[in-house]
Write a protein that holds these residues in place. Structure first.
Motif, PDB file in Angstrom:
ATOM      1  N   TYR A 114     -13.088  -1.178 -23.113  1.00  0.00           N
ATOM      2  CA  TYR A 114     -13.907  -1.397 -21.939  1.00  0.00           C
ATOM      3  C   TYR A 114     -15.245  -1.984 -22.345  1.00  0.00           C
ATOM      4  O   TYR A 114     -15.839  -1.541 -23.312  1.00  0.00           O
ATOM      5  CB  TYR A 114     -14.159  -0.035 -21.286  1.00  0.00           C
ATOM      6  N   SER A 115     -15.700  -2.972 -21.599  1.00  0.00           N
ATOM      7  CA  SER A 115     -16.991  -3.574 -21.909  1.00  0.00           C
ATOM      8  C   SER A 115     -17.828  -3.666 -20.640  1.00  0.00           C
ATOM      9  O   SER A 115     -17.373  -4.194 -19.632  1.00  0.00           O
ATOM     10  CB  SER A 115     -16.761  -4.950 -22.525  1.00  0.00           C
ATOM     11  N   ILE A 116     -19.017  -3.107 -20.671  1.00  0.00           N
ATOM     12  CA  ILE A 116     -19.900  -3.143 -19.504  1.00  0.00           C
ATOM     13  C   ILE A 116     -21.225  -3.783 -19.898  1.00  0.00           C
ATOM     14  O   ILE A 116     -21.911  -3.301 -20.792  1.00  0.00           O
ATOM     15  CB  ILE A 116     -20.165  -1.725 -18.952  1.00  0.00           C
ATOM     16  N   GLU A 117     -21.547  -4.899 -19.245  1.00  0.00           N
ATOM     17  CA  GLU A 117     -22.812  -5.588 -19.495  1.00  0.00           C
ATOM     18  C   GLU A 117     -23.711  -5.391 -18.289  1.00  0.00           C
ATOM     19  O   GLU A 117     -23.424  -5.905 -17.215  1.00  0.00           O
ATOM     20  CB  GLU A 117     -22.569  -7.082 -19.667  1.00  0.00           C
ATOM     21  N   SER A 118     -24.784  -4.669 -18.459  1.00  0.00           N
ATOM     22  CA  SER A 118     -25.673  -4.415 -17.335  1.00  0.00           C
ATOM     23  C   SER A 118     -26.647  -5.567 -17.140  1.00  0.00           C
ATOM     24  O   SER A 118     -27.031  -6.240 -18.094  1.00  0.00           O
ATOM     25  CB  SER A 118     -26.444  -3.131 -17.587  1.00  0.00           C
ATOM     26  N   LEU A 119     -27.062  -5.776 -15.883  1.00  0.00           N
ATOM     27  CA  LEU A 119     -28.077  -6.802 -15.621  1.00  0.00           C
ATOM     28  C   LEU A 119     -29.483  -6.240 -15.792  1.00  0.00           C
ATOM     29  O   LEU A 119     -30.451  -6.972 -15.715  1.00  0.00           O
ATOM     30  CB  LEU A 119     -27.908  -7.374 -14.210  1.00  0.00           C
ATOM     31  N   GLY A 120     -29.601  -4.925 -15.946  1.00  0.00           N
ATOM     32  CA  GLY A 120     -30.913  -4.377 -16.266  1.00  0.00           C
ATOM     33  C   GLY A 120     -31.455  -3.316 -15.329  1.00  0.00           C
ATOM     34  O   GLY A 120     -32.353  -2.576 -15.693  1.00  0.00           O
ATOM     35  N   ALA A 121     -30.917  -3.229 -14.101  1.00  0.00           N
ATOM     36  CA  ALA A 121     -31.443  -2.230 -13.162  1.00  0.00           C
ATOM     37  C   ALA A 121     -31.156  -0.817 -13.669  1.00  0.00           C
ATOM     38  O   ALA A 121     -32.005   0.061 -13.602  1.00  0.00           O
ATOM     39  CB  ALA A 121     -30.853  -2.435 -11.778  1.00  0.00           C
ATOM     40  N   LEU A 122     -29.939  -0.601 -14.161  1.00  0.00           N
ATOM     41  CA  LEU A 122     -29.559   0.699 -14.717  1.00  0.00           C
ATOM     42  C   LEU A 122     -28.861   0.457 -16.048  1.00  0.00           C
ATOM     43  O   LEU A 122     -28.199  -0.554 -16.228  1.00  0.00           O
ATOM     44  CB  LEU A 122     -28.592   1.421 -13.765  1.00  0.00           C
TER      45      LEU A 122
END
Lengths: 103, 355
Positions: free
Chosen positions: B319-327
């Motif tokens: 699994y790969s999760i790239e956040s945009l920065g809010a959380l």
């Protein structure tokens, strides 16, 4: 536009079409493959359920049909409630394991 | 004596024949295979009695799930989390992925009041560009705005953008490019107290260097921006992730029992990702399966086609999760699970209401 977080009032979120205890079609509004496929999956894994399947009849309709046929022991309504509980149990355990893994 | 041997070998053969279909079925149950012509056996079978002939109980049992389920973190960066999720089937993994992309709420600029815009960018294009700027603020502190109600401190964040381009005394152009860093937060009511003492924690764009519009001396933009809370299903600007994706764990087996040095080295060299290692007596093993991209280069040569078995493990997700920065991505995954549980609760409640 209605948002998922504003619940559809008056019990309109789910409608049940059923002539017999052991089979029913549940028509849900504001739901999609996220819950449809998960429910279909846990229902198929339930030994008391003979068949489950779902469809989204039209992409712009925001509607989901879920068909359940049980083997007779339980009602379709009980089967879907068991299914929902199974998803919740899976979710809770994933959350616990994830919290242990990242901290 | 010879009769005896014959008998035992024939009975062994019969046992093998019985085993073979079971092995194939077991392989179908746990693996997705990759051949030269493409992927095979992609569809999972979830019927509770599907593998009764194998003696395998395919029904759902929470105890069994708890016993088999594992999570291992592979990469943990502030905005990118990669982890292995083992022992869960695709429908659940996919539900979480879909929720990550489209159903976790964030704050984004929704209403743009243009007081003055003398730049060459049309108002609507400018407004669209502003809407896509990721805002660094915890959306859990806010409510969803009801369309019929007025803006309140609990559901709206206000920013101002007032920039004028000019030439300074040295003839240098000032404010030639308006960037996201020039957005100024305007707290309403007691909003400042929601974010503590530290100005670092105040609402602001995630990045300060996003170009919004270019100006020439004399041009001005004067804009008021209203952020609202909503989800990615409404518009992608509310999606908290760049991407949330998963792939299945590669499982590569090499039957290198008859290999010589030349063959072993040839196979190792075919892999562009350098997945293989050569062990003692020219045994080739897949030492780095995580690097495998399933490019199939190793099975293209007829020499290795039946030697290398390329498969993916059906219930082992990377699994790969790239956040945009809010959380942070960790929080996003936790929120996704909570939303899945909430959805089930909603359906359960409306079912019970009806009964």
């Amino acid at each position: 536009m209605a948002s998922v977080n504003i619940p559809v009032l008056g019990g309109n979120k789910i409608e049940v079409v059923s002539e017999r205890r052991d089979c029913a079609t549940f028509i849900m509004t504001e739901e999609d493959h996220t819950i449809g496929n998960s429910l279909h999956y846990v229902l198929m894994k339930n030994p008391k359920v003979d068949f489950s399947g779902y469809s989204i009849p039209h992409p712009s309709d925001n509607k989901l049909n879920l068909r359940i046929q049980t083997k007779g022991e339980t009602s379709a309504q009980d089967a879907i409630l068991t299914g929902l509980n199974d998803i919740k149990d899976i979710g809770k355990h994933i959350l616990e394991t994830f919290n242990d893994a990242v901290n | 004596m010879s009769k005896n041997t014959k008998k035992s070998s024939s009975s062994k053969k019969a046992a093998d024949n019985e085993k073979v279909p079971n092995e194939i079925l077991e392989n179908q149950r746990t693996r997705v295979s990759v051949g030269n012509a493409g992927v095979e056996n992609t569809r999972g079978v979830y019927y509770s009695g599907a593998y009764t002939s194998l003696g395998y109980d395919n029904s759902f049992s929470l105890e069994r799930f708890k016993k088999n389920f594992q999570i291992k973190v592979l990469q943990d960066k502030p905005d990118h989390l990669v982890f292995e999720m083992i022992g869960v089937d695709a429908p659940i993994a996919n539900a979480l992925r879909r929720i990550l992309i489209a159903e976790i709420p964030t704050m984004a600029i929704e209403k743009v009041f243009i007081i003055n815009n003398t730049s060459i960018l049309q108002d609507e294009v400018l407004a669209h560009r502003l809407g896509l700027i990721p805002i660094k603020v915890d959306p859990r502190k806010f409510n969803f705005k009801q369309a019929s109600k007025e803006y309140t401190a609990e559901d709206t964040l206000i920013f101002k953008l007032n920039v004028r381009c000019y030439k300074d005394e040295n003839g240098e152009t000032v404010n030639g490019t308006v960037t996201s860093g020039q957005l100024k937060w305007e707290p309403t009511e007691d909003q400042e107290s929601m974010f503590g003492e530290n100005p670092e924690d105040f609402p602001r764009p995630v990045h300060d260097d996003i170009p919004i519009v270019k100006l020439r001396p004399g041009q001005t933009v004067d804009i008021q921006l209203y952020c609202e809370k909503n989800i990615g299903r409404e518009h992608i600007k509310w999606s908290p992730v760049g991407t949330a994706s998963y792939r299945l764990m590669p499982d590569i087996t090499v039957d290198s029992s008859k290999f010589d040095k030349k063959q072993a080295e040839k196979l190792k060299a075919t892999c562009p990702k350098n997945v293989f290692d050569i062990e003692d007596s020219y045994q080739v093993i897949a030492a780095r399966p995580l690097d495998c991209t399933m490019c199939r280069e190793c099975i293209r040569d007829p020499e290795f086609e039946n030697v290398v078995k390329l498969e993916r493990i059906r219930d082992h997700f990377i699994y790969s999760i790239e956040s945009l920065g809010a959380l942070p991505p960790k929080v996003l995954f936790q929120e996704a699970i909570k939303i899945l549980i909430e959805k089930c609760d909603d359906i359960e409640n409306s079912l019970k209401e009806m009964m």
